[in-house]
Write a protein that holds these residues in place. Structure first.
Motif, PDB file in Angstrom:
ATOM      1  N   GLN A  73       0.831  -1.203   0.000  1.00  0.00           N
ATOM      2  CA  GLN A  73       0.000   0.000   0.000  1.00  0.00           C
ATOM      3  C   GLN A  73       0.865   1.252   0.000  1.00  0.00           C
ATOM      4  OE1 GLN A  73      -2.482  -0.669   3.441  1.00  0.00           O
ATOM      5  NE2 GLN A  73      -4.090  -1.619   2.219  1.00  0.00           N
ATOM      6  N   ALA A  74       1.947   1.226   0.782  1.00  0.00           N
ATOM      7  CA  ALA A  74       2.855   2.374   0.828  1.00  0.00           C
ATOM      8  C   ALA A  74       3.508   2.612  -0.534  1.00  0.00           C
ATOM      9  CB  ALA A  74       3.924   2.162   1.902  1.00  0.00           C
ATOM     10  N   GLN A  75       3.649   1.541  -1.308  1.00  0.00           N
ATOM     11  CA  GLN A  75       4.224   1.662  -2.648  1.00  0.00           C
ATOM     12  C   GLN A  75       3.184   2.086  -3.686  1.00  0.00           C
ATOM     13  OE1 GLN A  75       5.747  -2.351  -2.893  1.00  0.00           O
ATOM     14  NE2 GLN A  75       7.761  -1.766  -2.145  1.00  0.00           N
ATOM     15  N   GLY A  76       1.944   2.314  -3.221  1.00  0.00           N
ATOM     16  CA  GLY A  76       0.897   2.785  -4.120  1.00  0.00           C
ATOM     17  C   GLY A  76       0.143   1.681  -4.835  1.00  0.00           C
ATOM     18  N   LEU A  77       0.325   0.444  -4.382  1.00  0.00           N
ATOM     19  CA  LEU A  77      -0.367  -0.666  -5.019  1.00  0.00           C
ATOM     20  C   LEU A  77      -1.711  -0.915  -4.343  1.00  0.00           C
ATOM     21  CD1 LEU A  77       2.655  -3.124  -5.430  1.00  0.00           C
ATOM     22  CD2 LEU A  77       1.719  -1.540  -7.118  1.00  0.00           C
ATOM     23  N   VAL A  78      -2.608  -1.565  -5.062  1.00  0.00           N
ATOM     24  CA  VAL A  78      -3.921  -1.921  -4.533  1.00  0.00           C
ATOM     25  C   VAL A  78      -4.131  -3.425  -4.730  1.00  0.00           C
ATOM     26  CG1 VAL A  78      -4.985   0.335  -4.912  1.00  0.00           C
ATOM     27  CG2 VAL A  78      -5.046  -1.368  -6.730  1.00  0.00           C
ATOM     28  N   LYS A  79      -4.925  -4.014  -3.850  1.00  0.00           N
ATOM     29  CA  LYS A  79      -5.214  -5.438  -3.960  1.00  0.00           C
ATOM     30  C   LYS A  79      -6.508  -5.611  -4.748  1.00  0.00           C
ATOM     31  CE  LYS A  79      -4.145  -9.375  -1.204  1.00  0.00           C
ATOM     32  NZ  LYS A  79      -3.791  -9.828   0.124  1.00  0.00           N
ATOM     33  N   HIS A  80      -6.409  -6.434  -5.790  1.00  0.00           N
ATOM     34  CA  HIS A  80      -7.569  -6.684  -6.650  1.00  0.00           C
ATOM     35  C   HIS A  80      -7.559  -8.149  -7.032  1.00  0.00           C
ATOM     36  CE1 HIS A  80     -10.628  -5.972  -9.665  1.00  0.00           C
ATOM     37  NE2 HIS A  80      -9.847  -6.460 -10.608  1.00  0.00           N
ATOM     38  N   LYS A  81      -8.635  -8.844  -6.711  1.00  0.00           N
ATOM     39  CA  LYS A  81      -8.747 -10.273  -6.991  1.00  0.00           C
ATOM     40  C   LYS A  81      -7.582 -11.055  -6.382  1.00  0.00           C
ATOM     41  CE  LYS A  81     -11.279  -9.803 -11.292  1.00  0.00           C
ATOM     42  NZ  LYS A  81     -11.274 -10.087 -12.722  1.00  0.00           N
ATOM     43  N   GLY A  82      -7.181 -10.658  -5.185  1.00  0.00           N
ATOM     44  CA  GLY A  82      -6.141 -11.369  -4.475  1.00  0.00           C
ATOM     45  C   GLY A  82      -4.720 -11.078  -4.933  1.00  0.00           C
ATOM     46  N   TRP A  84      -1.678  -7.977  -5.935  1.00  0.00           N
ATOM     47  CA  TRP A  84      -1.285  -6.574  -5.834  1.00  0.00           C
ATOM     48  C   TRP A  84      -0.967  -6.046  -7.219  1.00  0.00           C
ATOM     49  CZ3 TRP A  84      -2.082  -3.805  -1.664  1.00  0.00           C
ATOM     50  CH2 TRP A  84      -2.226  -4.460  -0.453  1.00  0.00           C
ATOM     51  N   MET A  85      -1.462  -4.840  -7.513  1.00  0.00           N
ATOM     52  CA  MET A  85      -1.224  -4.219  -8.818  1.00  0.00           C
ATOM     53  C   MET A  85      -1.371  -2.711  -8.683  1.00  0.00           C
ATOM     54  SD  MET A  85      -4.825  -5.380 -10.649  1.00  0.00           S
ATOM     55  CE  MET A  85      -4.497  -7.099 -10.461  1.00  0.00           C
ATOM     56  N   THR A  86      -0.986  -2.023  -9.735  1.00  0.00           N
ATOM     57  CA  THR A  86      -1.141  -0.569  -9.718  1.00  0.00           C
ATOM     58  C   THR A  86      -2.624  -0.230  -9.869  1.00  0.00           C
ATOM     59  OG1 THR A  86      -0.915  -0.339 -12.115  1.00  0.00           O
ATOM     60  CG2 THR A  86       1.132  -0.264 -10.801  1.00  0.00           C
ATOM     61  N   PRO A  87      -3.040   0.937  -9.424  1.00  0.00           N
ATOM     62  CA  PRO A  87      -4.441   1.327  -9.618  1.00  0.00           C
ATOM     63  C   PRO A  87      -4.828   1.333 -11.102  1.00  0.00           C
ATOM     64  CG  PRO A  87      -3.399   2.784  -8.024  1.00  0.00           C
ATOM     65  CD  PRO A  87      -2.311   1.924  -8.603  1.00  0.00           C
ATOM     66  N   GLU A  88      -3.876   1.684 -11.952  1.00  0.00           N
ATOM     67  CA  GLU A  88      -4.157   1.712 -13.389  1.00  0.00           C
ATOM     68  C   GLU A  88      -4.439   0.307 -13.913  1.00  0.00           C
ATOM     69  OE1 GLU A  88      -1.408   3.124 -11.987  1.00  0.00           O
ATOM     70  OE2 GLU A  88      -1.981   5.239 -12.149  1.00  0.00           O
ATOM     71  N   GLU A  89      -3.659  -0.682 -13.439  1.00  0.00           N
ATOM     72  CA  GLU A  89      -3.887  -2.072 -13.860  1.00  0.00           C
ATOM     73  C   GLU A  89      -5.251  -2.566 -13.375  1.00  0.00           C
ATOM     74  OE1 GLU A  89       0.611  -3.968 -13.962  1.00  0.00           O
ATOM     75  OE2 GLU A  89      -0.344  -3.647 -12.010  1.00  0.00           O
TER      76      GLU A  89
END
Length: 183
Positions: A73-82, A84-89
């Motif tokens: 999270q500190a690196q700006g990543l988000v969890k999606h479908k289990g 970690w990826m960028t918000p853009e991904e």
């Protein structure tokens, strides 16, 4: 486990080095739960104990100990479908899912109008033809190919004409096959 209990009972709560040695011993003996407990006891006394933090999966980031999730999270990543990826991904994945669902709905709509092409009523067929003209050709290829196998001659003929009009490469073999069956 009994030996662990005995060793743990001999240690004072503030004996950081003793708990650390016991935690490593637990790791060697494959007592993961007990090792974790010992590392947590160490952190209760010394919150900045580097080896205990690392053993529990913490990473030092900008002077602060973070769990793996907190670090991501500190690196700006988000969890999606289990994952970690960028918000853009994540946004791209959501957009693709939405587009797939829309594509599916359009194909179902094309099939619905193709079913109406089999009607004996000319005005129903004319309405279906008009509605189908509004839909982009890319969405019509698959349902038109499926319509080649229908028992309704008017629907088959319409699908053949439309596929021929589109000059769709995916339709060449099915059109040739259908022409041979029809003749």
């Amino acid at each position: 486990e009994e030996l662990y209990e005995e060793k743990a009972a001999e240690l004072k709560p503030d004996n950081v080095e003793g708990h650390f040695k016991l935690a490593r011993w637990c790791e060697e003996k494959k007592l993961a739960k007990e090792a974790r407990q010992e590392f947590e006891k160490i952190l209760a006394v010394d919150p900045d104990h580097e080896a205990a933090r690392e053993a529990l999966g913490y990473t030092l980031h900008n002077g602060k100990w973070l769990t793996e999730d907190e670090l991501k999270q500190a690196q700006g990543l988000v969890k999606h479908k289990g994952q970690w990826m960028t918000p853009e991904e994540r946004d791209l994945d959501l957009a693709l899912e939405t587009q797939k669902e829309l594509d599916k709905q359009i194909v179902l709509q094309v099939r619905k109008w193709l079913d109406k092409m089999s009607s004996t009523k000319e005005d129903t067929r004319a309405q279906a033809r008009a509605e189908l003209e509004k839909i982009d050709d890319d969405y019509k290829v698959k349902p038109y190919l499926a319509a080649l196998g229908t028992s309704f001659k008017t629907t088959r003929l319409f699908a053949v004409e439309e596929l021929g009009r589109m000059v769709e490469k995916r339709a060449v073999k099915p059109l040739v096959r259908r022409a041979m069956v029809e003749s």
